[in-house]
Design a protein around this motif. Structure first.
Motif, PDB file in Angstrom:
ATOM      1  N   LEU A   1       0.983   2.433  -3.819  1.00 55.07           N
ATOM      2  CA  LEU A   1      -0.211   3.278  -3.887  1.00 55.07           C
ATOM      3  C   LEU A   1       0.025   4.664  -3.284  1.00 55.07           C
ATOM      4  O   LEU A   1      -0.006   5.677  -3.992  1.00 55.07           O
ATOM      5  CB  LEU A   1      -1.379   2.583  -3.175  1.00 55.07           C
TER       6      LEU A   1
ATOM      7  N   TYR B   1       1.145   8.183  -5.368  1.00 56.26           N
ATOM      8  CA  TYR B   1       0.007   9.111  -5.488  1.00 56.26           C
ATOM      9  C   TYR B   1       0.331  10.462  -4.859  1.00 56.26           C
ATOM     10  O   TYR B   1       0.066  11.514  -5.442  1.00 56.26           O
ATOM     11  CB  TYR B   1      -1.233   8.501  -4.817  1.00 56.26           C
TER      12      TYR B   1
ATOM     13  N   ILE C   1       0.833  -1.206   0.000  1.00 61.58           N
ATOM     14  CA  ILE C   1       0.000   0.000   0.000  1.00 61.58           C
ATOM     15  C   ILE C   1       0.869   1.259   0.000  1.00 61.58           C
ATOM     16  O   ILE C   1       0.599   2.221  -0.723  1.00 61.58           O
ATOM     17  CB  ILE C   1      -0.951   0.000   1.219  1.00 61.58           C
TER      18      ILE C   1
END
Length: 421
Positions: free
Chosen positions: A361, A365, A357
């Protein structure tokens, strides 16, 4: 040799019992435990990473939008960088320099209500500012300042009486009124303001407003250097600061050493971007890192308590099963190992998912969409080594939290455990 064989057998049997328990465990309970591990791991990484990233974003912004890789500035007790022409000529030809921007800089003030004042005793609407003369083309190539013009337009080389005003000078963007910090009201694009520098006064037009979350941009008034040089009477082309971007294959330290080797340090202060960072940024970065670690430690303690309770309840409800295992000759250490392995599996899966994660991610991001803090564009600071260390800490803490309750239950009398007493 026998002890080693016994140890390996204990772990093999413990592994068998642990996997058997995990297969029979309630799926929702398992999902809940793993979720707790993921959230705990994210708490360890993300909280401290965002807090440090807040300051890291400010540091990177200061580098990108002001100092670049090297900042050459006026030495103490001097009014400007002497022999600036020779220094600039060297920067033009040295292959280690990719870009540079030379700036003139003087303290002054800006007045806005000078035409509306009916009496000399009326309080002027003014603010003390730093006024810089720049080459608009060179400055934009180096710092990309035109991207941070939030109102109006950027300067062009032929602008004579136009200025860019930093957003923090204006009450519209920084609504603060205090004796120690003055801001200007009623200033819009196209407004006429009076600029006073070195006792000389000049009326200029506001062409744009800049906001880059860096004081050197947001607290400055910018003007084309050729016209600003005439205003301050600087006829020798000696500038006050030069920001330098090093070419690929060179480091700031290597280029700094070359400049010092050429003797330019006799006339200027030559610093890398790290050396020029304000100390308060370094102090805040350290403070936020410690604060993030404290918050992460609290989360780690909560996760350990959660695992302790889950393993303890599980062991208590299976006392008879544990008693039977002991009754048929399974050693206490094997049973303890089986519960430790269960804890390791829960933590390991949670850590691996948490790492996925973070690195697949969250970090990409946030890098693409920085967190919009008032004074910086925050990023997520998470290194593979730092993340791995925190993962190991969580894994060890969870293993201990699983061992202790198992140890407590296993020590119970075998017959009492079988009979449920």
């Amino acid at each position: 040799m026998r002890k080693q064989t016994t140890f390996l057998q204990s772990w093999k049997i413990g592994m068998f019992l642990a996997l058997r328990e995990l297969k029979k465990a309630n799926k929702w309970t398992t999902l809940l435990i793993i979720s707790v591990m993921i959230l705990t791991f994210l708490n360890l990484i993300v909280i401290s990473g965002v807090l440090v990233g807040l300051i890291e974003g400010a540091t990177e912004a200061n580098r990108d939008r002001y100092t670049s890789d090297i900042i050459i500035s006026t030495p103490i007790k001097k009014n400007y960088i002497e022999h600036s022409v020779e220094l600039v000529d060297f920067l033009k030809t040295y292959p280690g320099v990719a870009l540079y921007s030379a700036r003139y800089s003087e303290g002054g003030r800006i007045e806005t209500n000078y035409k509306r004042r009916t009496r000399l005793t009326d309080e002027p609407d003014q603010a003390g500012v730093n006024i810089a003369g720049i080459d608009p083309v060179a400055e934009d190539k180096l710092t990309g300042i035109s991207k941070y013009i939030i109102e109006g337009e950027y300067l062009s080389p032929d602008d004579t009486d136009s200025v860019i005003i930093g957003a923090n000078i204006l009450f519209k963007y920084t609504p603060i009124e205090s004796p120690g910090f003055q801001t200007l009201k009623d200033v819009e694009i196209g407004s006429k303001v009076r600029m006073v520098v070195n006792g000389l006064t000049r009326e200029v037009t506001v062409k744009g407003i800049a906001k880059g979350k860096v004081d050197s941009m947001d607290m400055r008034v910018l003007m084309v250097d050729s016209h600003f040089r005439k205003l301050i009477g600087r006829t020798d082309f000696n500038v006050d600061e030069i920001s330098v971007k090093v070419a690929p294959g060179y480091t700031p330290e290597s280029v700094q050493s070359v400049l010092i080797g050429q003797g330019f340090d006799k006339y200027a202060r030559i610093q890398t971007w790290e050396e020029a960072q304000p100390k308060f940024l370094q102090d805040i970065k350290l403070t936020f890192g410690l604060l993030g670690n404290v918050i992460g430690t609290i989360g780690l303690a909560v996760a350990c308590i959660t695992i302790f309770i889950i393993i303890f309840v599980n062991a208590i409800t299976r006392r008879r099963y544990i008693g039977i295992l002991k009754g048929i000759g399974i050693r206490k250490s094997v049973i303890e190992i089986s519960y430790m392995i269960q804890s390791i599996v829960y933590a390991g899966v949670g850590i691996l998912l948490g790492m996925a994660i973070v690195f697949l991610l969250l970090k990409p991001y946030i890098a693409a969409h920085p967190i919009n803090f008032p004074f910086s564009d925050g990023i997520l600071v998470a290194t593979p080594l730092g993340t791995a260390i925190r993962g190991i800490v969580l894994l060890v803490a969870t293993m201990i939290a699983g061992y202790i309750p198992a140890r407590i239950v296993v020590k119970q009398n075998t017959l009492d455990a079988i009979l449920g007493r």
